[in-house]
Design a protein around this motif. Sequence first.
Motif, PDB file in Angstrom:
ATOM      1  N   ASP A   1      33.853  30.900   7.630  1.00 31.99           N
ATOM      2  CA  ASP A   1      33.968  30.905   9.090  1.00 31.99           C
ATOM      3  C   ASP A   1      33.871  32.315   9.652  1.00 31.99           C
ATOM      4  OD1 ASP A   1      34.550  28.045   9.251  1.00 31.99           O
ATOM      5  OD2 ASP A   1      36.488  28.579   8.363  1.00 31.99           O
ATOM      6  N   SER A   2      33.374  33.264   8.855  1.00 32.36           N
ATOM      7  CA  SER A   2      33.358  34.654   9.267  1.00 32.36           C
ATOM      8  C   SER A   2      32.056  35.313   8.800  1.00 32.36           C
ATOM      9  CB  SER A   2      34.579  35.382   8.693  1.00 32.36           C
ATOM     10  OG  SER A   2      34.666  36.683   9.190  1.00 32.36           O
ATOM     11  N   SER A   3      32.019  36.626   8.891  1.00 29.78           N
ATOM     12  CA  SER A   3      30.790  37.349   8.561  1.00 29.78           C
ATOM     13  C   SER A   3      31.041  38.395   7.492  1.00 29.78           C
ATOM     14  CB  SER A   3      30.208  38.024   9.811  1.00 29.78           C
ATOM     15  OG  SER A   3      31.106  39.009  10.302  1.00 29.78           O
ATOM     16  N   VAL A   4      29.970  38.711   6.759  1.00 28.45           N
ATOM     17  CA  VAL A   4      30.003  39.750   5.730  1.00 28.45           C
ATOM     18  C   VAL A   4      28.876  40.729   6.036  1.00 28.45           C
ATOM     19  CG1 VAL A   4      29.734  40.276   3.282  1.00 28.45           C
ATOM     20  CG2 VAL A   4      30.982  38.217   3.991  1.00 28.45           C
ATOM     21  N   SER A   5      29.233  42.004   6.140  1.00 22.04           N
ATOM     22  CA  SER A   5      28.245  43.045   6.428  1.00 22.04           C
ATOM     23  C   SER A   5      28.313  44.109   5.345  1.00 22.04           C
ATOM     24  CB  SER A   5      28.529  43.676   7.796  1.00 22.04           C
ATOM     25  OG  SER A   5      27.647  44.750   8.044  1.00 22.04           O
ATOM     26  N   LEU A   6      27.187  44.311   4.643  1.00 21.01           N
ATOM     27  CA  LEU A   6      27.115  45.280   3.545  1.00 21.01           C
ATOM     28  C   LEU A   6      26.279  46.471   3.986  1.00 21.01           C
ATOM     29  CD1 LEU A   6      26.509  42.835   0.540  1.00 21.01           C
ATOM     30  CD2 LEU A   6      28.683  43.633   1.486  1.00 21.01           C
ATOM     31  N   GLN A   7      26.970  47.614   4.159  1.00 23.21           N
ATOM     32  CA  GLN A   7      26.316  48.868   4.506  1.00 23.21           C
ATOM     33  C   GLN A   7      26.739  49.915   3.484  1.00 23.21           C
ATOM     34  OE1 GLN A   7      24.102  48.782   6.951  1.00 23.21           O
ATOM     35  NE2 GLN A   7      24.682  46.679   7.526  1.00 23.21           N
ATOM     36  N   GLY A   8      26.133  51.083   3.547  1.00 22.11           N
ATOM     37  CA  GLY A   8      26.401  52.086   2.527  1.00 22.11           C
ATOM     38  C   GLY A   8      25.675  51.716   1.249  1.00 22.11           C
ATOM     39  N   ASN A   9      26.341  51.877   0.114  1.00 22.54           N
ATOM     40  CA  ASN A   9      25.730  51.558  -1.176  1.00 22.54           C
ATOM     41  C   ASN A   9      26.660  50.669  -2.013  1.00 22.54           C
ATOM     42  OD1 ASN A   9      23.328  53.385  -0.900  1.00 22.54           O
ATOM     43  ND2 ASN A   9      24.946  54.926  -0.780  1.00 22.54           N
ATOM     44  N   PRO A  10      27.006  49.505  -1.511  1.00 25.14           N
ATOM     45  CA  PRO A  10      27.947  48.650  -2.233  1.00 25.14           C
ATOM     46  C   PRO A  10      27.245  47.783  -3.280  1.00 25.14           C
ATOM     47  CG  PRO A  10      27.374  47.594  -0.202  1.00 25.14           C
ATOM     48  CD  PRO A  10      26.625  48.900  -0.222  1.00 25.14           C
ATOM     49  N   THR A  11      28.041  47.295  -4.222  1.00 19.17           N
ATOM     50  CA  THR A  11      27.575  46.308  -5.195  1.00 19.17           C
ATOM     51  C   THR A  11      28.517  45.105  -5.132  1.00 19.17           C
ATOM     52  OG1 THR A  11      26.661  47.978  -6.686  1.00 19.17           O
ATOM     53  CG2 THR A  11      27.186  45.826  -7.632  1.00 19.17           C
ATOM     54  N   VAL A  12      27.912  43.948  -4.947  1.00 23.97           N
ATOM     55  CA  VAL A  12      28.671  42.703  -5.001  1.00 23.97           C
ATOM     56  C   VAL A  12      28.193  41.949  -6.220  1.00 23.97           C
ATOM     57  CG1 VAL A  12      29.221  40.528  -3.869  1.00 23.97           C
ATOM     58  CG2 VAL A  12      28.974  42.614  -2.495  1.00 23.97           C
ATOM     59  N   ARG A  13      29.091  41.761  -7.159  1.00 20.33           N
ATOM     60  CA  ARG A  13      28.752  41.055  -8.390  1.00 20.33           C
ATOM     61  C   ARG A  13      29.578  39.769  -8.442  1.00 20.33           C
ATOM     62  NH1 ARG A  13      29.619  44.873 -11.471  1.00 20.33           N
ATOM     63  NH2 ARG A  13      27.494  45.716 -11.444  1.00 20.33           N
ATOM     64  N   GLY A  14      28.917  38.651  -8.195  1.00 21.68           N
ATOM     65  CA  GLY A  14      29.603  37.369  -8.114  1.00 21.68           C
ATOM     66  C   GLY A  14      28.850  36.463  -7.165  1.00 21.68           C
ATOM     67  N   GLY A  15      29.264  36.453  -5.882  1.00 23.51           N
ATOM     68  CA  GLY A  15      28.588  35.642  -4.880  1.00 23.51           C
ATOM     69  C   GLY A  15      29.264  35.772  -3.536  1.00 23.51           C
ATOM     70  N   ILE A  16      28.504  35.378  -2.479  1.00 24.43           N
ATOM     71  CA  ILE A  16      29.010  35.470  -1.113  1.00 24.43           C
ATOM     72  C   ILE A  16      28.768  34.135  -0.413  1.00 24.43           C
ATOM     73  CG2 ILE A  16      28.788  36.607   1.127  1.00 24.43           C
ATOM     74  CD1 ILE A  16      27.708  39.073  -0.337  1.00 24.43           C
ATOM     75  N   VAL A  17      29.817  33.643   0.243  1.00 20.60           N
ATOM     76  CA  VAL A  17      29.714  32.492   1.138  1.00 20.60           C
ATOM     77  C   VAL A  17      30.271  32.945   2.484  1.00 20.60           C
ATOM     78  CG1 VAL A  17      30.461  30.144   1.629  1.00 20.60           C
ATOM     79  CG2 VAL A  17      29.952  30.816  -0.726  1.00 20.60           C
ATOM     80  N   ALA A  18      29.439  32.840   3.533  1.00 22.20           N
ATOM     81  CA  ALA A  18      29.884  33.301   4.841  1.00 22.20           C
ATOM     82  C   ALA A  18      29.066  32.636   5.937  1.00 22.20           C
ATOM     83  CB  ALA A  18      29.780  34.821   4.944  1.00 22.20           C
ATOM     84  N   GLU A  19      29.593  32.696   7.155  1.00 22.57           N
ATOM     85  CA  GLU A  19      28.845  32.193   8.308  1.00 22.57           C
ATOM     86  C   GLU A  19      27.581  33.021   8.508  1.00 22.57           C
ATOM     87  OE1 GLU A  19      28.036  30.006  11.849  1.00 22.57           O
ATOM     88  OE2 GLU A  19      29.466  29.628  10.247  1.00 22.57           O
ATOM     89  N   ARG A  20      27.730  34.339   8.378  1.00 18.60           N
ATOM     90  CA  ARG A  20      26.583  35.243   8.527  1.00 18.60           C
ATOM     91  C   ARG A  20      26.706  36.359   7.500  1.00 18.60           C
ATOM     92  NH1 ARG A  20      25.036  40.042  10.983  1.00 18.60           N
ATOM     93  NH2 ARG A  20      22.879  40.031  11.784  1.00 18.60           N
ATOM     94  N   VAL A  21      25.589  36.665   6.844  1.00 17.71           N
ATOM     95  CA  VAL A  21      25.550  37.747   5.864  1.00 17.71           C
ATOM     96  C   VAL A  21      24.450  38.717   6.259  1.00 17.71           C
ATOM     97  CG1 VAL A  21      25.151  38.391   3.455  1.00 17.71           C
ATOM     98  CG2 VAL A  21      26.416  36.290   4.004  1.00 17.71           C
TER      99      VAL A  21
END
Length: 503
Positions: A441-461
Amino acid sequence: MRGEFDAPRSGGVPKIERDAETSSGGVPTDRDRGQTHLLGYVLLVGIVVVGSGAVLLFGGSGLEASESAVEIEHAERSLVEFTHATRTATETGGDRVPVTIEGLDRGTLETRADAGRLRIVREDGSGTEVLYDEPLGAVTYANGDTEIASQGGGVWRSDGDGTVAVSAPPLEYRDGSLWFPVVRFVETRTRGNAIDGVVSRSESPTRVGRGDDRAESGDVRIEIESAYCEGWQREIESTLSSGVTERCSAGRTDRVRFELTDPPDIGGIDTAIAAHEVDIHRNAPPIEGDVDAASVDADRVDADRVDGSVSGAGYDHPSVDSYVSGRVAACERTGFEEPDDVLEGGRYCVETLEDGHTFDTSDGDIEVVVRDGIDVQGDDLRQVGENDLTLLVDGPVSVGGNAVVGNDSDPGRTQLLVSADGTVTTATGTPTVAGLVYAPDSSVSLQGNPTVRGGIVAERVAVGNVRPGGVAYDERIATAEVAVTGPRLRRLGVTAYDVSLEE
């Protein structure tokens, strides 16, 4: 006695003459012996009288105690048989089952329709709903400090120092299913200190249930108020390990509470990103895994930016908003604590997480409820151990610097659940999030130099120009479950049978 004292003559000694009543050697005469015999007889009679009284006193007391003990055991057996008869009456529907309790002359037999209480409520983020709230009733026998009672389908005994179950209530929990047929006395008509009549089910039972469809989700709290609280508590603890949230020794001494948790089903995630809307910067490294979006915008998501498939199969992931809000509400009741390294399984309530912490799940699952948000810029929130860590956040989450959230070596062990009031952002540095980011029910914003290892579920990515960095799917999150520190609830089957007792 008469005697004469002659003055001593020259060279002589005083001379005393005794009367004839005493012999010259000082031996008692026959009259002396008669007085002695009389005195001995009087003493002997006194001893016999006192001893007889003691025998009557203590012997009678011991006999009374013995007869009371025999009657108490008889009453216990009779109430167990009576309780089994009430269960039979509930199972057979309209049948009237004969019952007899007699031979109770020293104790008191009573029926009380208003004794004790059973209350069942369902809680979620929207509030509390009362599902059931009625007296239990009881049939009791009291003799001195001993009390025996049939209540709720069980038989309880108290001897003035705590209560134990003589016959346990039919409470059963297995694989997330709770079954609890409750016997409730609503009409009791008896004569004197005995029961000679029938028990029967007075009307259709009241059912409080929920099936596998989970149409009515939410945690369930059950409260039992009873004079035999300690006995109920022991039986609940033996059936539902770690389910008791309020013991008889806390709060009210006659009430025990236990809770079953209904976590959202977040399993089965098989994509790197699942969202209503996905925006990937043209210079971002390819997403390592599949992308599933409710509506796919070719200008924002294309095959060159995804190392996997792109589909619009539909966004259908359950909300966690009410679940997170409900957990925060529960923490408001119990209070928040200062965050620290966590080395034992359980639920922890904190206002914020702003520094580094280690969560060791070797002892069991860990559930951390964060009311105001997470802000770690360079510090780690690391999971270690073979069990799961779930962070439930009712506010914004910001990760920056070289911070690590989760477990690099096993992302499937960490779940980050965010309510509708929160967002997840990375802005600077090279942070790593190793786990499932679940914010439907929310948003995920990836800026900079991040690493996501796994998965993302969001209203907006939104994935910016993150180089180095990126999003990589880890199949271990497919079996992820929300960490729950108490018994899980998948099915609920509480049935309250109203039973009448008539002569």
